[in-house]
Design an enzyme around this catalytic site. Structure first.
Site, PDB file in Angstrom:
ATOM      1  N   ASP A 170      42.469  -7.019   3.964  1.00  0.00           N
ATOM      2  CA  ASP A 170      43.188  -6.201   4.930  1.00  0.00           C
ATOM      3  C   ASP A 170      44.404  -6.987   5.395  1.00  0.00           C
ATOM      4  O   ASP A 170      44.484  -8.201   5.210  1.00  0.00           O
ATOM      5  CB  ASP A 170      42.256  -5.871   6.106  1.00  0.00           C
ATOM      6  CG  ASP A 170      42.845  -4.832   7.033  1.00  0.00           C
ATOM      7  OD1 ASP A 170      43.738  -4.091   6.595  1.00  0.00           O
ATOM      8  OD2 ASP A 170      42.420  -4.771   8.192  1.00  0.00           O
ATOM      9  N   ASP A 225      37.831  -5.290   8.792  1.00  0.00           N
ATOM     10  CA  ASP A 225      37.284  -5.356  10.144  1.00  0.00           C
ATOM     11  C   ASP A 225      36.944  -3.979  10.701  1.00  0.00           C
ATOM     12  O   ASP A 225      36.263  -3.868  11.713  1.00  0.00           O
ATOM     13  CB  ASP A 225      38.260  -6.055  11.091  1.00  0.00           C
ATOM     14  CG  ASP A 225      39.641  -5.400  11.102  1.00  0.00           C
ATOM     15  OD1 ASP A 225      39.822  -4.373  10.407  1.00  0.00           O
ATOM     16  OD2 ASP A 225      40.534  -5.905  11.792  1.00  0.00           O
ATOM     17  N   ASP A 250      36.631   0.081   6.454  1.00  0.00           N
ATOM     18  CA  ASP A 250      36.432  -0.952   5.438  1.00  0.00           C
ATOM     19  C   ASP A 250      34.980  -1.059   4.987  1.00  0.00           C
ATOM     20  O   ASP A 250      34.694  -1.667   3.953  1.00  0.00           O
ATOM     21  CB  ASP A 250      36.874  -2.315   5.982  1.00  0.00           C
ATOM     22  CG  ASP A 250      38.338  -2.358   6.342  1.00  0.00           C
ATOM     23  OD1 ASP A 250      39.140  -1.814   5.572  1.00  0.00           O
ATOM     24  OD2 ASP A 250      38.683  -2.926   7.392  1.00  0.00           O
TER      25      ASP A 250
END
Length: 949
Positions: A348, A647, A651
């Site tokens: 990410d 996070d 995800d």
């Protein structure tokens, strides 16, 4: 300011049948009145009777919980492996044949390893439960024009609800009215700043993060207020869709567990074949059936590395402790080793590669461009122009920064040595920029107090404030979207709209969020701020460009990954321009890749073509949860070992699907943490690289342990095979009994005590110097490489020859002196001592599989000497304590005999040392010269960077 008008009230109409999921209307693209009509609702909400009917039809607004595996199924999973079944069979047969001690010891090993695996799995896999906790307990709903607090689980499509700051959105909803509404959607979309929401419809093909007219269940209202109508509940929400993806994602076996399973199958097959052959040989030679079966069981006990599961488990546990010290908490033991074989890291952006702290990096005024250094909310940085540092800001820059700080609702705090902010991250960045230029914000606010304000609203795209100017007059300050501010300004002669918009475009291409700032002086009689006051006649002060900057340590970590042969791919829900800019700074973009790949492009790509897109591209933006899942699967189909970081709730499916899921410990949601294998306590990409390095060290040390353990088991099997085939048969009490170089209990002593005591220190070996300069190992490559197998055979032959030779020498020498029974006990003790001597010397050769002991340092791992010292004490007890002699059938040896066994064991040092030298010399002759390797690298670089002809 007034709320946006809602649809006119009308009587509640019967709700139409709910359309199928495939025909779900594009709620974000429809005007509010049409949404209400489609849902059969009104602005005054549903009646209680209609709400109850819909609750019965749609079900409660909760997420389905997947049923996890029960304790018995988890326990069966630990036991159901060939390796364990052979151990269990050996234990049962040993007990049946009267070898109770042998059977109980082997059974204890099975129970210990089973319990360790059971506990690890029982604690994992609770991601769906965490998702259900994201739905709030209560919500404010309007039923028949009356407000009421009802359990969020009772919300139904068509319900009209009110939302205020701090509320968690209970379901997917379409806005009816909104005032200054911002919603924290990072957990769902990956956006680094709260999303601004508005009632106006957006294009039907808008990505999830661009659907400004929708609110999503589980997100958080950070400012403003709104009324909205529920369009989806439970599993039909975006959160529910993610929970469905999460259940569809599969946990994969790690490369190590796969390899150990293969090794276990081969060992099992080999033991069964050899044991059967040995049974036949014994019967042919005249053994009693019971004795032949005991010999076969003894071979199984000798050939199976009973201590190996414990060694692997403890080595991984030591890796867990080391990784925890490097800020990576391991939730599943095999993840330690999987990191070491990772070939692709999908990460990410927000908070992982970047700081998740907006920072002003560029300023523009009509007199020129300026740069501002420093990152985060700490007010430390320098102002520069054309690379030259400025000691003080010019008047026009000072005016721009002061206006940005005053037309602002955020606040900075300094607590416990850390800078933190309250309010919108974008506004906080403006405050920090002013502080960096030497303008204390609190002093400026005291000197220029605010008189009135027009708060930011999504439909206006600006905020305006009225202040005392400190000179007896008043000043209107306005900040907002550049195109909105620009059309309210009277530009200077040398400044044109196209010039300003070109600057805006240039900053936006660098991934910056750009705000324009303007002002207008008015008289002191101006006591209130009205919309007509900011419609025109303002003076443009300039532009402020800000970005969530990359972490410096993340840049170094990405370079380290590239050196280690690991590809880093950024997969984010953020805007493409921002993603590309950050990707360029981190060195992720390839020459042929300028714009990255968007979620819309991924959605339009078939699975077969997606594999090539996933391989070729390194930056993906505006990506939805299902896109992340597809990317991970596409890479896995290319035989990559994929680590996925994240996070947010969005995800979680990809975290679970990846070979190794890495969640953020600070900003990560409970869902992400529960779906992951590893949790980073500092949310730092650099910690992932440190964990990869640690994983490679763990794998190296596990291979060293295998290379140390397996020769012992093969050597013991050879000793038994040789004895059963060639040793004479004794007649004891009228029965033919085979002459055996070792008893089963003695074999277990070697396998479980000596081998484990010496192998465990290898888990503490320091990492090899080239651990992060070599490519990831091929996950399809066998754990037992050619050289490990060759080494195993060489050392096993040496060990068997030495032990058999000393056994026969001691037995024949002592028969005339002590009698057959005592001579046999002494000879067997001599054989055990010889094998353990071989192990002690061979341990030094295993501390580096290819280098010499001098290279790793004789005393660099002091636990080796601790293990050897412990084993020496145990071996003394094994030979000389009467209790141990009775249990293991040993006899005391003289010093000369002990010295002779040590001398024979030391033979392994020069032999393996010569083998290492010959192999290294062979590899050196095969390797191309450095200049040739450099030329090849340069040709590859040119081939990838040059445009196609």
């Amino acid at each position: 300011m007034k709320d946006q008008p809602s649809a006119p009230a009308r009587p509640a109409a019967p709700a139409p049948a709910r359309p199928p999921a495939s025909a779900k209307p594009p709620w974000h693209a429809l005007p509010p009145d049409q949404v209400l009509t489609t849902l059969g609702s009104t602005a005054e909400g549903l009646t209680d009777e209609e709400a109850e009917a819909r609750l019965a039809r749609h079900g409660p607004n909760v997420l389905e919980r997947a049923r996890g595996d029960g304790p018995l199924k988890l326990l069966w999973r630990q036991v159901n492996s060939p390796f364990i079944w052979v151990l269990i069979a050996s234990a049962v047969l040993a007990v049946i044949m009267g070898k109770v001690t042998d059977g109980l010891v082997v059974a204890a090993v099975v129970v210990l390893n089973t319990l360790i695996g059971f506990v690890q799995e029982f604690r994992a896999g609770k991601a769906i439960e965490s998702l259900s906790r994201m739905v709030p307990e209560n919500a404010t709903v309007i039923r028949a024009g009356r407000k009421a607090r009802v359990p969020a689980a009772q919300g139904v499509p068509g319900d009209v609800m009110e939302l205020a700051p701090g509320d968690k959105v209970p379901a997917d909803m379409r806005l009816l009215t909104a005032r200054n509404l911002t919603v924290e959607e990072a957990a769902l979309t990956g956006e680094s700043v709260p999303a601004q929401k508005a009632v106006a419809p957006v294009p039907e093909d808008a990505e999830l993060g661009d659907r400004a007219s929708l609110l999503f269940g589980g997100t958080l209202v950070t400012s403003g207020s709104a009324t909205a109508v529920v369009v989806a509940t439970g599993q039909a929400t975006e959160l529910g869709r993610i929970s469905t993806l999460l259940r569809e994602a599969t946990d994969l076996q790690t490369p190590l567990t796969k390899a150990l399973a293969v090794i276990g199958k081969y060992i099992t097959l080999g033991i069964l074949v050899i044991s059967a052959a040995l049974l036949v040989v014994g019967l042919v030679r005249g053994y009693a059936v019971s004795e032949a079966v005991v010999v076969a069981i003894t071979l199984a006990v000798a050939a199976i590395p009973e201590g190996l599961p414990a060694i692997v488990t403890i080595a991984l546990a030591i890796g867990v402790q080391r990784m925890a010290a490097r800020r990576a908490v391991i939730r599943k033991l095999p993840a330690v080793e999987t990191l070491g074989s990772t070939t692709v890291i999908c990460t990410d952006k927000t908070g992982t590669l970047t700081r998740n702290e907006m920072t002003v990096r560029a300023l523009w005024t009509p007199t020129g461009r300026y740069a501002l250094s420093g990152v985060g909310y700490s007010p430390k940085g320098e102002l520069s122009r054309d690379g030259a540092r400025l000691d003080a800001p010019p008047p026009e820059v000072r005016e721009l920064l002061l206006a940005g700080a005053l037309c602002n609702d955020a606040a900075l705090q300094h607590r416990d040595g850390q800078w933190d902010m309250t309010g919108d991250p974008t506004e906080a960045a403006l405050l920090v920029a002013a502080e960096k230029a030497g303008m204390p914000v609190e002093e400026a606010r005291a000197e220029h107090p605010r008189v009135d304000a027009i708060p930011f609203e999504s439909e206006n795209q600006f905020m305006a404030t009225l202040h005392d100017d400190g000179r007896g007059g008043r000043r209107i300050l306005l900040k907002g979207a550049p195109e909105v501010v620009l059309r309210r300004c009277a530009l200077e002669e040398h400044v044109t709209s196209s010039m300003v918009l070109a600057e805006v475009d240039g900053l936006a291409r660098q991934g910056m969020r750009v705000l324009a700032v303007a002002c207008r002086d008015v008289s002191v009689s101006h006591a209130a701020l009205r919309m007509e006051d900011v419609e025109g006649g303002l003076r443009l002060l300039g532009l402020e460009g800000m970005i969530d900057p990359p972490r410096e340590e993340a840049m170094a970590a990405v370079r380290a990954c590239h050196e280690a042969g690991i590809t880093v791919k950024m997969i984010t829900g953020d805007h493409p321009a921002t993603a590309v800019a950050i990707g360029a700074q981190l060195g992720l973009l390839k020459p042929e890749e300028e714009k990255g790949v968007t979620g819309a492009q991924l959605a339009a790509t078939e699975d077969a073509a997606l594999e090539e897109v996933a391989r070729r591209s390194n930056v993906f933006a505006r990506v939805a949860p299902e896109h992340k899942l597809r990317l991970v699967r596409a890479l896995q189909r290319r035989q990559h070992v994929v680590a996925m970081t994240g996070d947010g709730v969005n995800d979680a499916p990809a975290l679970k699907q990846a070979n190794i899921g890495v969640a953020m410990g600070i900003t990560g949601t409970a869902v992400a943490k529960d779906a992951a294998d590893i949790v980073l306590t500092d949310d730092n990409f650099a910690s992932i690289v440190a964990a990869v390095e640690e994983g490679r060290r763990v794998y190296d040390n596990l291979i060293k342990s295998l290379a140390f353990v397996l020769p012992t088991n093969l050597g013991l099997a050879l000793i038994l095979l040789f004895g059963v085939s060639l040793f004479p048969i004794q007649e004891v009490q009228g029965r033919l009994v085979p002459l055996m170089a070792m008893l089963p209990t003695q074999l277990l002593w070697i396998n479980l005590v000596a081998t484990v005591s010496l192998a465990l220190p290898l888990a503490f070996e320091a990492r090899e110097p080239d651990v992060m300069r070599r490519p990831p190992r091929d996950p399809a490559a066998p754990v037992l490489s050619h050289f490990v197998l060759m080494r195993t055979g060489l050392v096993a032959l040496l060990m068997a020859a030495g032990a058999i030779g000393l056994f026969l020498w001691e037995f024949r020498r002592d028969i005339p002196r002590t009698g057959q029974a005592h001579a046999l006990a002494e000879a067997q003790t001599m054989a055990v001592n010889t094998v353990i001597s071989f192990q002690m010397f061979y341990l030094f050769m295993c501390r580096s599989l290819k280098g010499s002991v001098r290279k790793v340092g004789l005393f660099s791992n002091r636990t080796v000497f601790v293990g050897m010292g412990l084993l020496v004490l145990l071996q003394v007890a094994f030979m000389y304590l009467p209790f141990m002699q009775r249990v293991f059938g040993t006899a005391p040896l003289g010093l000369k005999d002990v010295g002779l066994s040590i001398l024979v064991g030391a033979v392994v040092l020069p032999v393996v040392g010569l083998e290492k030298w010959l192999r290294q010399r062979k590899e050196d002759t095969r390797a191309p010269p450095p200049a040739l390797r450099a030329g090849r690298r340069e040709r590859r670089r040119l081939a990838t960077s040059s445009p196609a002809p």
